[in-house]
Design a protein around this motif. Structure first.
Motif, PDB file in Angstrom:
ATOM      1  N   PHE A   1      37.701  37.232  52.723  1.00  7.37           N
ATOM      2  CA  PHE A   1      36.514  36.335  52.428  1.00  7.37           C
ATOM      3  C   PHE A   1      36.457  36.401  50.988  1.00  7.37           C
ATOM      4  O   PHE A   1      36.155  37.189  50.341  1.00  7.37           O
ATOM      5  CB  PHE A   1      35.417  36.750  53.140  1.00  7.37           C
ATOM      6  CG  PHE A   1      35.271  36.833  54.840  1.00  7.37           C
ATOM      7  CD1 PHE A   1      34.890  35.920  55.240  1.00  7.37           C
ATOM      8  CD2 PHE A   1      35.956  37.899  55.509  1.00  7.37           C
ATOM      9  CE1 PHE A   1      34.771  35.828  56.690  1.00  7.37           C
ATOM     10  CE2 PHE A   1      35.797  37.924  56.584  1.00  7.37           C
ATOM     11  CZ  PHE A   1      35.384  37.026  57.429  1.00  7.37           C
ATOM     12  N   ILE A   2      36.469  35.134  50.505  1.00  6.68           N
ATOM     13  CA  ILE A   2      36.160  34.595  49.116  1.00  6.68           C
ATOM     14  C   ILE A   2      34.997  33.755  48.936  1.00  6.68           C
ATOM     15  O   ILE A   2      35.424  32.563  49.382  1.00  6.68           O
ATOM     16  CB  ILE A   2      37.634  34.211  48.652  1.00  6.68           C
ATOM     17  CG1 ILE A   2      38.788  35.253  48.557  1.00  6.68           C
ATOM     18  CG2 ILE A   2      37.364  33.847  46.920  1.00  6.68           C
ATOM     19  CD1 ILE A   2      40.090  34.661  47.969  1.00  6.68           C
ATOM     20  N   ASP A   3      34.051  34.284  48.456  1.00  2.86           N
ATOM     21  CA  ASP A   3      32.866  33.237  48.334  1.00  2.86           C
ATOM     22  C   ASP A   3      32.664  32.622  46.754  1.00  2.86           C
ATOM     23  O   ASP A   3      32.837  33.410  45.938  1.00  2.86           O
ATOM     24  CB  ASP A   3      31.418  34.202  48.633  1.00  2.86           C
ATOM     25  CG  ASP A   3      30.457  33.334  49.048  1.00  2.86           C
ATOM     26  OD1 ASP A   3      30.523  32.262  49.382  1.00  2.86           O
ATOM     27  OD2 ASP A   3      29.236  33.953  48.723  1.00  2.86           O
ATOM     28  N   ASP A   4      32.444  31.362  46.882  1.00  2.00           N
ATOM     29  CA  ASP A   4      32.126  30.851  45.527  1.00  2.00           C
ATOM     30  C   ASP A   4      33.333  30.561  44.625  1.00  2.00           C
ATOM     31  O   ASP A   4      33.253  30.866  43.556  1.00  2.00           O
ATOM     32  CB  ASP A   4      30.953  31.527  44.855  1.00  2.00           C
ATOM     33  CG  ASP A   4      29.591  31.025  45.342  1.00  2.00           C
ATOM     34  OD1 ASP A   4      29.618  29.965  45.890  1.00  2.00           O
ATOM     35  OD2 ASP A   4      28.463  31.846  45.117  1.00  2.00           O
ATOM     36  N   LEU A   5      34.458  30.225  45.203  1.00  2.85           N
ATOM     37  CA  LEU A   5      35.576  29.994  44.306  1.00  2.85           C
ATOM     38  C   LEU A   5      35.230  28.731  43.506  1.00  2.85           C
ATOM     39  O   LEU A   5      34.653  27.742  43.954  1.00  2.85           O
ATOM     40  CB  LEU A   5      36.846  29.490  45.179  1.00  2.85           C
ATOM     41  CG  LEU A   5      38.067  29.250  44.504  1.00  2.85           C
ATOM     42  CD1 LEU A   5      38.757  30.271  43.985  1.00  2.85           C
ATOM     43  CD2 LEU A   5      39.054  28.520  45.659  1.00  2.85           C
ATOM     44  N   GLY A   6      35.531  28.939  42.158  1.00  2.01           N
ATOM     45  CA  GLY A   6      35.261  28.101  41.087  1.00  2.01           C
ATOM     46  C   GLY A   6      34.194  28.408  40.158  1.00  2.01           C
ATOM     47  O   GLY A   6      34.146  28.168  39.068  1.00  2.01           O
ATOM     48  N   THR A   7      33.694  29.744  40.527  1.00  6.12           N
ATOM     49  CA  THR A   7      32.637  30.028  39.416  1.00  6.12           C
ATOM     50  C   THR A   7      33.272  31.371  38.575  1.00  6.12           C
ATOM     51  O   THR A   7      32.575  32.033  37.863  1.00  6.12           O
ATOM     52  CB  THR A   7      31.378  30.937  40.448  1.00  6.12           C
ATOM     53  OG1 THR A   7      32.043  31.684  41.066  1.00  6.12           O
ATOM     54  CG2 THR A   7      30.743  29.968  41.442  1.00  6.12           C
ATOM     55  N   GLU A   8      34.304  31.505  38.668  1.00  8.59           N
ATOM     56  CA  GLU A   8      35.029  32.610  37.981  1.00  8.59           C
ATOM     57  C   GLU A   8      35.877  32.096  36.816  1.00  8.59           C
ATOM     58  O   GLU A   8      35.753  30.776  36.494  1.00  8.59           O
ATOM     59  CB  GLU A   8      36.159  33.386  38.854  1.00  8.59           C
ATOM     60  CG  GLU A   8      37.374  32.717  39.538  1.00  8.59           C
ATOM     61  CD  GLU A   8      37.066  31.350  40.504  1.00  8.59           C
ATOM     62  OE1 GLU A   8      37.392  30.441  40.096  1.00  8.59           O
ATOM     63  OE2 GLU A   8      36.103  31.751  41.167  1.00  8.59           O
ATOM     64  N   ARG A   9      36.653  32.940  36.424  1.00 10.08           N
ATOM     65  CA  ARG A   9      37.334  32.701  34.939  1.00 10.08           C
ATOM     66  C   ARG A   9      38.736  32.147  35.473  1.00 10.08           C
ATOM     67  O   ARG A   9      39.882  32.608  35.510  1.00 10.08           O
ATOM     68  CB  ARG A   9      37.469  33.912  34.083  1.00 10.08           C
ATOM     69  CG  ARG A   9      36.341  34.218  33.535  1.00 10.08           C
ATOM     70  CD  ARG A   9      36.516  35.446  32.545  1.00 10.08           C
ATOM     71  NE  ARG A   9      36.647  36.795  33.583  1.00 10.08           N
ATOM     72  CZ  ARG A   9      36.919  37.859  32.818  1.00 10.08           C
ATOM     73  NH1 ARG A   9      37.284  38.077  31.720  1.00 10.08           N
ATOM     74  NH2 ARG A   9      36.919  38.921  33.625  1.00 10.08           N
ATOM     75  N   THR A  10      38.795  30.867  35.774  1.00  8.17           N
ATOM     76  CA  THR A  10      39.859  30.080  36.474  1.00  8.17           C
ATOM     77  C   THR A  10      41.008  29.994  35.361  1.00  8.17           C
ATOM     78  O   THR A  10      42.106  29.512  35.723  1.00  8.17           O
ATOM     79  CB  THR A  10      39.792  28.601  37.373  1.00  8.17           C
ATOM     80  OG1 THR A  10      39.054  27.984  36.151  1.00  8.17           O
ATOM     81  CG2 THR A  10      38.771  28.995  38.335  1.00  8.17           C
TER      82      THR A  10
ATOM     83  N   GLY B   1      40.316  46.413  57.859  1.00 10.76           N
ATOM     84  CA  GLY B   1      41.146  44.850  57.771  1.00 10.76           C
ATOM     85  C   GLY B   1      40.311  43.721  57.121  1.00 10.76           C
ATOM     86  O   GLY B   1      40.603  42.817  57.429  1.00 10.76           O
ATOM     87  N   ILE B   2      39.078  44.067  57.074  1.00  8.90           N
ATOM     88  CA  ILE B   2      38.052  43.030  56.562  1.00  8.90           C
ATOM     89  C   ILE B   2      37.578  42.913  55.120  1.00  8.90           C
ATOM     90  O   ILE B   2      36.926  44.067  54.800  1.00  8.90           O
ATOM     91  CB  ILE B   2      36.716  42.982  57.630  1.00  8.90           C
ATOM     92  CG1 ILE B   2      37.074  42.755  58.876  1.00  8.90           C
ATOM     93  CG2 ILE B   2      35.797  41.714  57.063  1.00  8.90           C
ATOM     94  CD1 ILE B   2      36.097  42.693  60.009  1.00  8.90           C
TER      95      ILE B   2
END
Length: 219
Positions: free
Chosen positions: A148-157, A118-119
């Motif tokens: 856990f989501i690391d570095d939101l904003g570095t992807e193809r938003t 569950g992690i």
């Protein structure tokens, strides 16, 4: 055999039982610690994990982590590059795993799968690739206890599949109380209201503690 002899034998037996139980607990703890370290190395990499120290996390951050886990709130961690956002995610994951380990030790249980069940951890770029290029089943992602989501904003938003996928994940957490979300980003949460992720920001705002990490880069 008089009463004193009987109590002496009984006391020694009880002592041996406790010694054996302590040895079993110690063995379980060592085995689970190896499993925890292996799990964290797979996620964060050997170099990052081996350079990590709990002392990097100050008491204020520890208290915030304790509170969000106890109250089952999401945590949005904002800060500039190199300020320790991913390090804090590692600390949070270790806290969760160590608590599970202690429960297993007390119950004389050794279940490595239950320990890590569950992690789920994603770098935001990897998550966006899964949602956009592989059209991943979202239920596989949301049916977890912690995400856990690391570095939101570095992807193809800008991609509609990523936007709708992230909206689904955050909305699912909002409506069901799980998975708890731990998100890091260089972007303040309020700035998401001015872009493609406005619905994500709106949902997050309702049950999320925002931690703004200040300071110079450690890199």
């Amino acid at each position: 055999m008089d009463k004193n002899d009987f109590y002496a034998i009984f006391s020694n037996r009880q002592k041996n039982i406790h010694q054996n139980e302590d040895e079993i607990k110690d063995s379980i703890r060592k085995s689970l610690t190896i499993s925890i370290n292996s799990f964290l190395i797979d996620i964060f990499g050997w170099h990052f994990f081996s350079n990590y120290k709990d002392s990097y996390i100050d008491q204020i951050k520890r208290n915030i982590v304790d509170d969000v886990l106890k109250e089952r709130k999401n945590l949005y961690i904002h800060g500039s590059v190199g300020t320790g956002k991913t390090t804090l995610l590692l600390y949070i994951m270790k806290t969760i795993l160590n608590k599970r380990m202690q429960q297993q030790v007390e119950n004389l249980s050794l279940d490595t799968q239950e320990l890590i069940d569950g992690i789920l951890f994603f770098n935001a770029v990897k998550l966006s690739n899964l949602l956009i290029d592989y059209n991943t089943d979202l239920d596989i992602i949301v049916n977890n206890t912690y995400l856990f989501i690391d570095d939101l904003g570095t992807e193809r938003t800008e991609h509609s599949r990523f936007i709708s996928g992230l909206e689904y994940i955050v909305d699912y957490s909002y409506r069901n109380g799980f998975p708890l979300l731990f998100i890091t980003s260089n972007i303040p949460l309020e700035n998401l209201f001015h872009g493609n992720l406005i619905r994500v920001a709106d949902r997050l705002r309702s049950n999320t503690v925002i931690l703004d990490i200040q300071g110079a880069s450690y890199r």
